[in-house]
Design a protein around this motif. Structure first.
Motif, PDB file in Angstrom:
ATOM      1  N   LEU A   1      15.089  22.880  40.877  1.00 29.63           N
ATOM      2  CA  LEU A   1      16.312  22.979  40.818  1.00 29.63           C
ATOM      3  C   LEU A   1      17.053  22.142  41.690  1.00 29.63           C
ATOM      4  N   ASP A   2      16.706  21.795  43.082  1.00 32.93           N
ATOM      5  CA  ASP A   2      17.234  20.829  44.140  1.00 32.93           C
ATOM      6  C   ASP A   2      16.988  19.422  43.403  1.00 32.93           C
ATOM      7  N   THR A   3      15.955  19.199  42.751  1.00 33.83           N
ATOM      8  CA  THR A   3      15.699  17.927  42.173  1.00 33.83           C
ATOM      9  C   THR A   3      16.913  17.483  41.283  1.00 33.83           C
ATOM     10  N   LEU A   4      17.256  18.543  40.322  1.00 29.42           N
ATOM     11  CA  LEU A   4      18.000  18.372  39.507  1.00 29.42           C
ATOM     12  C   LEU A   4      19.411  18.202  39.789  1.00 29.42           C
ATOM     13  N   ALA A   5      19.844  18.774  40.952  1.00 26.99           N
ATOM     14  CA  ALA A   5      21.094  18.925  41.700  1.00 26.99           C
ATOM     15  C   ALA A   5      21.391  17.420  42.422  1.00 26.99           C
ATOM     16  N   ARG A   6      20.270  16.919  42.908  1.00 23.20           N
ATOM     17  CA  ARG A   6      20.341  15.770  43.611  1.00 23.20           C
ATOM     18  C   ARG A   6      20.591  14.769  42.538  1.00 23.20           C
ATOM     19  N   GLU A   7      19.951  14.852  41.439  1.00 27.31           N
ATOM     20  CA  GLU A   7      20.366  13.940  40.326  1.00 27.31           C
ATOM     21  C   GLU A   7      21.489  13.833  39.555  1.00 27.31           C
ATOM     22  N   ALA A   8      22.111  14.983  39.630  1.00 30.66           N
ATOM     23  CA  ALA A   8      23.287  15.268  38.860  1.00 30.66           C
ATOM     24  C   ALA A   8      24.417  15.194  39.731  1.00 30.66           C
ATOM     25  N   SER A   9      24.357  14.903  41.111  1.00 33.29           N
ATOM     26  CA  SER A   9      25.386  15.068  41.988  1.00 33.29           C
ATOM     27  C   SER A   9      26.307  13.681  41.824  1.00 33.29           C
ATOM     28  N   PRO A  10      27.545  13.947  41.862  1.00 36.17           N
ATOM     29  CA  PRO A  10      28.575  12.843  41.654  1.00 36.17           C
ATOM     30  C   PRO A  10      28.113  11.464  42.741  1.00 36.17           C
ATOM     31  N   ALA A  11      28.255  10.222  42.022  1.00 33.41           N
ATOM     32  CA  ALA A  11      28.214   9.202  42.808  1.00 33.41           C
ATOM     33  C   ALA A  11      29.172   8.158  42.424  1.00 33.41           C
ATOM     34  N   PRO A  12      29.364   7.043  43.316  1.00 31.55           N
ATOM     35  CA  PRO A  12      30.360   5.918  42.803  1.00 31.55           C
ATOM     36  C   PRO A  12      29.615   5.332  41.655  1.00 31.55           C
ATOM     37  N   ALA A  13      30.698   5.082  40.845  1.00 41.93           N
ATOM     38  CA  ALA A  13      30.383   4.248  39.460  1.00 41.93           C
ATOM     39  C   ALA A  13      29.825   2.920  39.887  1.00 41.93           C
ATOM     40  N   ALA A  14      30.443   2.217  41.109  1.00 39.47           N
ATOM     41  CA  ALA A  14      30.094   0.917  41.350  1.00 39.47           C
ATOM     42  C   ALA A  14      30.208   0.847  43.211  1.00 39.47           C
ATOM     43  N   LEU A  15      29.306   0.440  43.804  1.00 39.11           N
ATOM     44  CA  LEU A  15      29.235   0.292  44.955  1.00 39.11           C
ATOM     45  C   LEU A  15      30.157  -0.820  45.572  1.00 39.11           C
ATOM     46  N   GLU A  16      30.104  -1.800  44.742  1.00 30.66           N
ATOM     47  CA  GLU A  16      31.027  -2.861  45.125  1.00 30.66           C
ATOM     48  C   GLU A  16      32.011  -3.242  44.082  1.00 30.66           C
ATOM     49  N   GLY A  17      33.134  -3.775  44.334  1.00 29.57           N
ATOM     50  CA  GLY A  17      34.087  -4.383  43.188  1.00 29.57           C
ATOM     51  C   GLY A  17      34.994  -5.587  43.798  1.00 29.57           C
ATOM     52  N   GLN A  18      36.095  -5.720  43.029  1.00 35.17           N
ATOM     53  CA  GLN A  18      36.674  -6.830  43.247  1.00 35.17           C
ATOM     54  C   GLN A  18      38.023  -6.570  42.628  1.00 35.17           C
ATOM     55  N   PHE A  19      39.258  -6.933  43.399  1.00 34.10           N
ATOM     56  CA  PHE A  19      40.581  -6.648  43.017  1.00 34.10           C
ATOM     57  C   PHE A  19      41.551  -7.706  43.296  1.00 34.10           C
ATOM     58  N   THR A  20      42.573  -7.894  42.883  1.00 35.00           N
ATOM     59  CA  THR A  20      43.567  -8.912  43.284  1.00 35.00           C
ATOM     60  C   THR A  20      44.778  -7.793  43.923  1.00 35.00           C
ATOM     61  N   HIS A  21      45.579  -8.464  45.059  1.00 32.41           N
ATOM     62  CA  HIS A  21      46.687  -7.832  45.592  1.00 32.41           C
ATOM     63  C   HIS A  21      47.622  -8.743  45.879  1.00 32.41           C
ATOM     64  N   ARG A  22      49.016  -8.844  45.665  1.00 33.61           N
ATOM     65  CA  ARG A  22      49.964  -9.855  45.592  1.00 33.61           C
ATOM     66  C   ARG A  22      50.505  -9.415  47.236  1.00 33.61           C
ATOM     67  N   ILE A  23      50.096 -10.196  48.233  1.00 37.87           N
ATOM     68  CA  ILE A  23      50.618  -9.695  49.727  1.00 37.87           C
ATOM     69  C   ILE A  23      52.051  -9.926  49.787  1.00 37.87           C
ATOM     70  N   ASP A  24      52.774 -10.888  48.955  1.00 34.49           N
ATOM     71  CA  ASP A  24      54.089 -11.128  49.004  1.00 34.49           C
ATOM     72  C   ASP A  24      54.798  -9.962  48.372  1.00 34.49           C
ATOM     73  N   ARG A  25      54.489  -9.053  47.519  1.00 26.50           N
ATOM     74  CA  ARG A  25      54.951  -7.969  46.744  1.00 26.50           C
ATOM     75  C   ARG A  25      53.916  -6.731  46.791  1.00 26.50           C
ATOM     76  N   PRO A  26      54.336  -6.083  48.318  1.00 26.63           N
ATOM     77  CA  PRO A  26      53.458  -5.123  48.620  1.00 26.63           C
ATOM     78  C   PRO A  26      53.764  -3.720  47.722  1.00 26.63           C
ATOM     79  N   MET A  27      55.049  -3.663  47.081  1.00 28.53           N
ATOM     80  CA  MET A  27      55.233  -2.351  46.251  1.00 28.53           C
ATOM     81  C   MET A  27      54.506  -2.312  44.948  1.00 28.53           C
TER      82      MET A  27
END
Length: 106
Positions: A67-93
């Motif tokens: 049961l411990d093994t199943l719980a470890r495998e079923a525990s939530p994990a991040p979908a992606a450990l790395e990612g990329q996004f854009t953000h306009r510094i001149d328009r912070p809102m």
């Protein structure tokens, strides 16, 4: 689990005394091993002695490990450990991904 869990267990008698008490190591390829003190009727047949060892198998402990093994495998994990996004510094809102700031339930 990627492959089905084996149902095969093995045992090894590590130490025994003349009165029939023995330290038995029960083993499983995935769940590891446990040592338990069991009684073996030494004046009985080999088949009956094996049966006594199997009857005293610590299944609750191995089940808890499973049961411990199943719980470890079923525990939530991040979908992606790395990612990329854009953000306009001149328009912070603005939202970082360009979506409206309001969210709606789906």
């Amino acid at each position: 689990m990627t492959k089905p869990l084996s149902t095969t267990f093995s045992y090894k008698i590590n130490h025994w005394s003349k009165d029939g008490w023995a330290r038995v190591e029960y083993r499983h390829e995935t769940l590891g091993s446990l040592v338990k003190q069991v009684f073996i009727p030494l004046n009985h047949s080999e088949e009956e002695q094996r049966g006594a060892i199997v009857m005293q198998f610590p299944w609750q402990s191995f089940h808890a490990r499973y049961l411990d093994t199943l719980a470890r495998e079923a525990s939530p994990a991040p979908a992606a450990l790395e990612g990329q996004f854009t953000h306009r510094i001149d328009r912070p809102m603005e939202d970082p991904v360009g979506l409206p700031l309001e969210t709606h339930k789906v």
